[in-house]
Motif scaffolding. Sequence first.
Motif, PDB file in Angstrom:
ATOM      1  N   TRP A   1      -3.006   4.877  -8.681  1.00 49.75           N
ATOM      2  CA  TRP A   1      -2.718   3.606  -8.015  1.00 49.75           C
ATOM      3  C   TRP A   1      -2.686   3.739  -6.512  1.00 49.75           C
ATOM      4  O   TRP A   1      -2.486   4.809  -5.972  1.00 49.75           O
ATOM      5  CB  TRP A   1      -1.420   2.995  -8.534  1.00 49.75           C
ATOM      6  CG  TRP A   1      -0.208   3.872  -8.437  1.00 49.75           C
ATOM      7  CD1 TRP A   1       0.500   4.172  -7.308  1.00 49.75           C
ATOM      8  CD2 TRP A   1       0.439   4.546  -9.503  1.00 49.75           C
ATOM      9  NE1 TRP A   1       1.556   4.998  -7.607  1.00 49.75           N
ATOM     10  CE2 TRP A   1       1.539   5.246  -8.971  1.00 49.75           C
ATOM     11  CE3 TRP A   1       0.205   4.643 -10.873  1.00 49.75           C
ATOM     12  CZ2 TRP A   1       2.396   6.007  -9.730  1.00 49.75           C
ATOM     13  CZ3 TRP A   1       1.063   5.405 -11.632  1.00 49.75           C
ATOM     14  CH2 TRP A   1       2.132   6.080 -11.069  1.00 49.75           C
ATOM     15  N   ASP A   2      -2.903   2.575  -5.864  1.00 46.84           N
ATOM     16  CA  ASP A   2      -2.861   2.532  -4.402  1.00 46.84           C
ATOM     17  C   ASP A   2      -1.870   1.497  -3.878  1.00 46.84           C
ATOM     18  O   ASP A   2      -1.631   1.419  -2.675  1.00 46.84           O
ATOM     19  CB  ASP A   2      -4.255   2.310  -3.817  1.00 46.84           C
ATOM     20  CG  ASP A   2      -4.939   1.057  -4.336  1.00 46.84           C
ATOM     21  OD1 ASP A   2      -4.269   0.191  -4.951  1.00 46.84           O
ATOM     22  OD2 ASP A   2      -6.161   0.929  -4.137  1.00 46.84           O
TER      23      ASP A   2
ATOM     24  N   ASN B   1      -4.395  -0.194  -8.956  1.00 47.65           N
ATOM     25  CA  ASN B   1      -5.461   0.548  -8.287  1.00 47.65           C
ATOM     26  C   ASN B   1      -6.614  -0.423  -8.079  1.00 47.65           C
ATOM     27  O   ASN B   1      -7.127  -0.971  -9.055  1.00 47.65           O
ATOM     28  CB  ASN B   1      -5.908   1.744  -9.105  1.00 47.65           C
ATOM     29  CG  ASN B   1      -6.854   2.645  -8.349  1.00 47.65           C
ATOM     30  OD1 ASN B   1      -6.950   2.567  -7.129  1.00 47.65           O
ATOM     31  ND2 ASN B   1      -7.557   3.493  -9.065  1.00 47.65           N
ATOM     32  N   ALA B   2      -6.986  -0.664  -6.830  1.00 46.97           N
ATOM     33  CA  ALA B   2      -8.058  -1.604  -6.493  1.00 46.97           C
ATOM     34  C   ALA B   2      -7.803  -2.971  -7.143  1.00 46.97           C
ATOM     35  O   ALA B   2      -8.716  -3.615  -7.641  1.00 46.97           O
ATOM     36  CB  ALA B   2      -9.412  -1.049  -6.898  1.00 46.97           C
TER      37      ALA B   2
ATOM     38  N   LYS C   1       0.851  -1.194   0.000  1.00 46.72           N
ATOM     39  CA  LYS C   1       0.000   0.000   0.000  1.00 46.72           C
ATOM     40  C   LYS C   1       0.880   1.234   0.000  1.00 46.72           C
ATOM     41  O   LYS C   1       1.903   1.287   0.674  1.00 46.72           O
ATOM     42  CB  LYS C   1      -0.883   0.032   1.234  1.00 46.72           C
ATOM     43  CG  LYS C   1      -2.021  -0.934   1.182  1.00 46.72           C
ATOM     44  CD  LYS C   1      -3.138  -0.336   0.392  1.00 46.72           C
ATOM     45  CE  LYS C   1      -4.373  -1.220   0.490  1.00 46.72           C
ATOM     46  NZ  LYS C   1      -5.339  -0.861  -0.521  1.00 46.72           N
TER      47      LYS C   1
ATOM     48  N   ARG D   1      -6.306  -3.673  -9.934  1.00 52.74           N
ATOM     49  CA  ARG D   1      -6.141  -3.623 -11.398  1.00 52.74           C
ATOM     50  C   ARG D   1      -4.795  -2.996 -11.742  1.00 52.74           C
ATOM     51  O   ARG D   1      -4.467  -1.919 -11.248  1.00 52.74           O
ATOM     52  CB  ARG D   1      -7.263  -2.799 -12.023  1.00 52.74           C
ATOM     53  CG  ARG D   1      -7.126  -2.667 -13.524  1.00 52.74           C
ATOM     54  CD  ARG D   1      -8.313  -1.922 -14.131  1.00 52.74           C
ATOM     55  NE  ARG D   1      -8.017  -1.632 -15.518  1.00 52.74           N
ATOM     56  CZ  ARG D   1      -7.832  -0.421 -16.009  1.00 52.74           C
ATOM     57  NH1 ARG D   1      -7.936   0.631 -15.228  1.00 52.74           N
ATOM     58  NH2 ARG D   1      -7.570  -0.250 -17.281  1.00 52.74           N
TER      59      ARG D   1
ATOM     60  N   GLU E   1      -2.346   7.035  -1.589  1.00 55.68           N
ATOM     61  CA  GLU E   1      -3.190   6.957  -2.773  1.00 55.68           C
ATOM     62  C   GLU E   1      -2.941   8.112  -3.727  1.00 55.68           C
ATOM     63  O   GLU E   1      -2.763   9.257  -3.317  1.00 55.68           O
ATOM     64  CB  GLU E   1      -4.658   6.930  -2.358  1.00 55.68           C
ATOM     65  CG  GLU E   1      -5.560   6.500  -3.476  1.00 55.68           C
ATOM     66  CD  GLU E   1      -6.975   6.230  -2.987  1.00 55.68           C
ATOM     67  OE1 GLU E   1      -7.900   6.572  -3.737  1.00 55.68           O
ATOM     68  OE2 GLU E   1      -7.143   5.678  -1.890  1.00 55.68           O
TER      69      GLU E   1
END
Length: 97
Positions: A18-19, A37-38, A11, A40, A14
Amino acid sequence: MEVKADGYDHKVAETPYWDTLNVHMVDAHTVEIIAKNAGRTMLTEVDAISPDGSTLTQLVKDTTEAEPVTIETHNRRIAKRPDGSHAISGCWRSGWI
């Protein structure tokens, strides 16, 4: 931003794109970075150092939009890497795209 190069998703603060970041040292001359991101994949970057250590080639595939964009850049080493560090370490100057 600092991320451990262990091949796992980490992580990060954010951003709009992307995260998580995943940094994987493929071998002594290659590093792969995947931004998600999530879950993906939004961006994949492969950084490869020439055998003599003087050139860095970066291949980036951006999938944040409907049509993926691929960019290849070449960089020239302008400062020696720190002793004991990965070959990608050091200072680079963009050469050509």
